[in-house]
Design an enzyme around this catalytic site. Structure first.
Site, PDB file in Angstrom:
ATOM      1  N   GLY A 156      -0.728  -1.400   5.981  1.00  0.00           N
ATOM      2  CA  GLY A 156       0.699  -1.308   6.608  1.00  0.00           C
ATOM      3  C   GLY A 156       1.069   0.198   6.576  1.00  0.00           C
ATOM      4  N   HIS A 157       0.040   1.097   6.802  1.00  0.00           N
ATOM      5  CA  HIS A 157       0.105   2.270   7.032  1.00  0.00           C
ATOM      6  C   HIS A 157      -0.903   2.933   7.875  1.00  0.00           C
ATOM      7  CE1 HIS A 157      -2.709   1.859   3.618  1.00  0.00           C
ATOM      8  NE2 HIS A 157      -3.090   3.054   3.954  1.00  0.00           N
ATOM      9  N   ALA A 158      -0.631   4.249   7.930  1.00  0.00           N
ATOM     10  CA  ALA A 158      -1.701   5.104   8.370  1.00  0.00           C
ATOM     11  C   ALA A 158      -1.953   6.340   7.885  1.00  0.00           C
ATOM     12  CB  ALA A 158      -1.247   5.628  10.066  1.00  0.00           C
ATOM     13  N   ILE A 185       1.394   7.771   6.394  1.00  0.00           N
ATOM     14  CA  ILE A 185       2.832   7.470   7.196  1.00  0.00           C
ATOM     15  C   ILE A 185       3.085   5.951   6.857  1.00  0.00           C
ATOM     16  CG2 ILE A 185       3.538   7.126   9.265  1.00  0.00           C
ATOM     17  CD1 ILE A 185       1.309   9.455  10.575  1.00  0.00           C
ATOM     18  N   ARG A 202      -3.075   0.653  10.101  1.00  0.00           N
ATOM     19  CA  ARG A 202      -4.037  -0.791   9.856  1.00  0.00           C
ATOM     20  C   ARG A 202      -3.031  -1.494   8.789  1.00  0.00           C
ATOM     21  NH1 ARG A 202      -6.729   3.137   6.564  1.00  0.00           N
ATOM     22  NH2 ARG A 202      -6.281   4.578   8.397  1.00  0.00           N
TER      23      ARG A 202
END
Length: 136
Positions: free
Chosen positions: A52-54, A124, A99
């Site tokens: 749940g981030h980049a 992020i 992802r």
């Protein structure tokens, strides 16, 4: 859906086959970056998700050491979902890719090989911030 090669790349992990069991080897030429951190996810409860981030600069290489799980990849304009379920095949996720990992089977272990140490400023964590970063 996107062509997976545009937002992630599968890499075969060299293995030595032996009647006593296989041995997979990750060395400096296996992944296209210097390895600076390794961690793994395990005992992920049914229905839970991870990621749940980049990352702004960090690259990661994900391997299902045991069991299986799905990885949703998103480059801001295209999405692709892939299943990892083989310990001799990993998924390279480049920087700037959102992802999400879910659908973990019982006993699944996700090994993550990373190009950098943990730095919160490289993350992020809000999807709207991720999309906005792709527009600028």
């Amino acid at each position: 859906m996107a062509d997976i090669e545009q937002i992630g790349t599968f890499i075969a992990i060299p293995k030595i086959t032996d009647p006593r069991g296989n041995l997979a080897v990750i060395e400096k030429d296996t992944v296209p970056f210097e390895i600076k951190r390794i961690y793994y996810l395990y005992d992920v409860p049914s229905g839970a998700y991870r990621g749940g981030h980049a990352h702004i600069a960090q690259k990661e290489f994900l391997i299902a050491l045991s069991g299986s799980f799905d990885v949703l990849l998103d480059n801001g304009s295209e999405k692709e979902k892939v299943t990892l379920n083989r310990p001799d095949k990993g998924l390279l996720i480049r920087e700037g890719i959102w992802r999400e990992l879910d659908n973990f089977s019982s006993g699944a272990i996700c090994l993550v090989v990373s190009s950098d140490v943990y730095e919160e400023q490289d993350y992020i964590r809000e999807y709207t911030d991720f999309i906005n970063s792709k527009r600028t």
